[in-house]
Design an enzyme around this catalytic site. Structure first.
Site, mmCIF file in Angstrom:
data_model
loop_
_atom_site.group_PDB
_atom_site.id
_atom_site.type_symbol
_atom_site.label_atom_id
_atom_site.label_comp_id
_atom_site.label_asym_id
_atom_site.label_seq_id
_atom_site.Cartn_x
_atom_site.Cartn_y
_atom_site.Cartn_z
ATOM 1 N N HIS A 191 0.842 -1.203 0.000
ATOM 2 C CA HIS A 191 0.000 0.000 0.000
ATOM 3 C C HIS A 191 0.878 1.255 0.000
ATOM 4 C CE1 HIS A 191 -4.028 -1.577 0.204
ATOM 5 N NE2 HIS A 191 -3.762 -2.313 1.268
ATOM 6 N N HIS A 289 -12.414 -4.632 -0.839
ATOM 7 C CA HIS A 289 -11.867 -5.941 -0.501
ATOM 8 C C HIS A 289 -12.614 -7.074 -1.188
ATOM 9 C CE1 HIS A 289 -10.245 -3.639 3.001
ATOM 10 N NE2 HIS A 289 -9.244 -4.484 2.884
#
Length: 490
Positions: A191, A289
């Site tokens: 990330h 997700h």
């Protein structure tokens, strides 16, 4: 480094608060008839929501080293010179970060599995980025790698906060300690790479791509560490996290999305494997997700078709896109697919085995249409028509933007009128992408003002016909950070 109870500190995040366990899993556990388990899940949900909603003013990140010169750039596969700069902290069950330093680069093992696993995981992640892609840490400039362990009491998650990794110990019933899974460490640190490169907005399809890219490079960290080829790998994310009593193999199965678990307490894995089963939802930032299963499967299909080591084949193609100039912060699946096809052709030749493998993979998951040709993407790649759409051409450097922040408890007002070309290069690029896309209009149209004391942002840009007002809690973290940087720089 200053610490604040129940929050992470240090350099504030320019991106989203990204957790490995999706909210929908914690919500299922919160409904459990096991009081202790349900209480832990509810506490984790409340905590994660507080962090996502926290107001942060972006500040400069410490990198600890100068920016590399062109002549310093190593060739992929070369041996590291400086190496990673790791520091591990222990909060000893509190939620005050970073905590007490317990190990730094070159120090002896502590004997605490969580601290030593975090240290080793940071090192394995650094090694992938350096040896495979000649990238010196997350920012490409030797950014120190920081991690905090034993965060909270049996905290059921791990997250990247924009400056460091934070690991909970798990509840011991469903989740074991979060440092056990190397791919989870690699996922969360990826990330940080996305934040320093593509800057993908953590919402909708761009957010699902953000999550997918972290899954991709998370498993590549594990595969490289274990010396596994694409064919030998299990393609599971978080396989070491689940306790033995859980009916499941991992948090996610990249090869077969939707099959990772089916447990009475967790529910059934909801990830779709193709666009025919795409989940249209407002939960979890638009299903970031959930729908990440689609690009995940495309990557696995491409990696298997190319063969060999995935970090050298499909991984290098994906990295070329993530770190390239063609990708935009609001990139959707179709545009990303087109960019990977174009990158495969650039790296291996048009019509090559690698390019064919990437094209076919996206066709198999329904993002690209076989033989349809599609339209030319901004980078010259071929993509299917975008479901996200764009509101107009990219604004030029002379385009004037008026940004205003009002409201809050004190009722203070800040305003700045600025030409895009006057902003730092990265922010100018983000503003151009944001104003050319319908993202702000969608947020403003789909949300109500439900937070009486929240800040309110107004954006006016006559050139593109933008005049929107939206409350701070409804903004993705990347957009909020861009707004705050723009106001601060003025």
């Amino acid at each position: 480094m200053t610490s604040t109870e129940t929050s992470t500190t240090g350099p504030a995040s320019h991106g989203a608060h990204c957790t490995i366990v999706p909210p929908y899993i914690l919500e299922a556990l919160a409904a459990s008839d096991e009081p202790g388990l349900a209480a832990q899940a509810r506490a984790a949900l409340r905590h994660d929501e507080r962090l996502r909603a926290a107001r942060r003013t972006p500040t400069a990140r410490p990198t600890g080293r100068r920016a590399p010169r062109r002549e310093d750039t190593p060739a992929p596969g070369s041996v590291s010179g400086a190496g990673p700069q790791r520091t591990i902290y222990d909060t000893k069950g509190s939620q005050t970060t970073p905590g007490t330093e317990v190990r730094r680069e070159g120090g002896q093992a502590t004997g605490d599995p969580a601290a030593d696993e975090a240290y080793d995981g940071l090192g394995a992640t650094w090694q992938l980025w350096w040896t495979a892609y000649a990238r010196d840490s997350l920012d490409g400039k030797g950014m120190p790698l920081l991690a905090t362990v034993h965060y909270g009491q049996n905290y059921d998650n791990a997250f990247w906060d924009g400056s460091q990794m934070v690991f909970g110990d798990g509840d011991g019933v469903i989740f074991q300690r979060f440092t056990k899974s190397l791919d989870v460490i690699g996922h969360e640190l990826a990330h940080g790479v996305t934040e320093h490169t593509a800057g993908l907005l953590y919402q909708g399809q761009s957010g699902a791509l953000n999550e997918s890219i972290s899954d991709v490079f998370g498993v590549l960290v594990k595969q490289k560490h274990l010396g596994q080829s694409a064919a030998e790998a299990d393609w599971l994310v978080g396989a070491d996290l689940l306790a033995p009593t859980v009916k499941g193999r991992a948090l996610r199965d990249m090869r077969n999305p939707g099959t990772a678990y089916d447990d009475p307490r967790l529910g059934k894995d909801p990830q779709p494997a193709d666009m025919a089963h795409y989940v249209d939802t407002s939960d979890d930032n638009g299903g970031v997700h959930t729908n990440s299963g689609i690009p995940n499967r495309a990557f696995v299909l491409a990696a298997l078709a190319i063969g060999g080591n995935a970090w050298e084949g499909a991984g290098a193609i994906w990295y070329a896109v993530v770190s390239g100039d063609g990708i935009k912060a609001d990139c959707d699946f179709a545009t990303f697919a087109g960019l990977t096809v174009e990158a495969a052709g650039r790296l291996h030749g048009d019509g090559s085995k690698e390019q064919s493998a990437v094209q076919t993979a996206w066709e198999q998951v329904g993002v690209l249409t076989a033989g349809a040709g599609g339209s030319t993407s901004p980078a010259g790649g071929v993509s299917a028509p975008s479901s996200e759409g764009r509101s107009g051409s990219t604004p030029g450097a002379d385009t004037q933007v008026v940004l205003r922040r009002s409201g809050g408890f004190a009722g203070l007002v800040r305003e700045r009128r600025v030409a895009i070309g006057e902003l730092p290069e990265r922010d100018a690029k983000d503003w151009q992408h944001l104003l050319a896309a319908p993202t702000l209009q969608r947020i403003a149209a789909s949300t109500e003002r439900t937070h009486p004391d929240a800040y309110v942002y107004s954006v006016v840009c006559d050139e593109v016909g933008c005049d929107i007002t939206v409350q701070e809690p409804h903004l993705p973290e990347a957009i909020h950070s861009l707004f705050e940087r723009t106001l601060s720089e003025g």
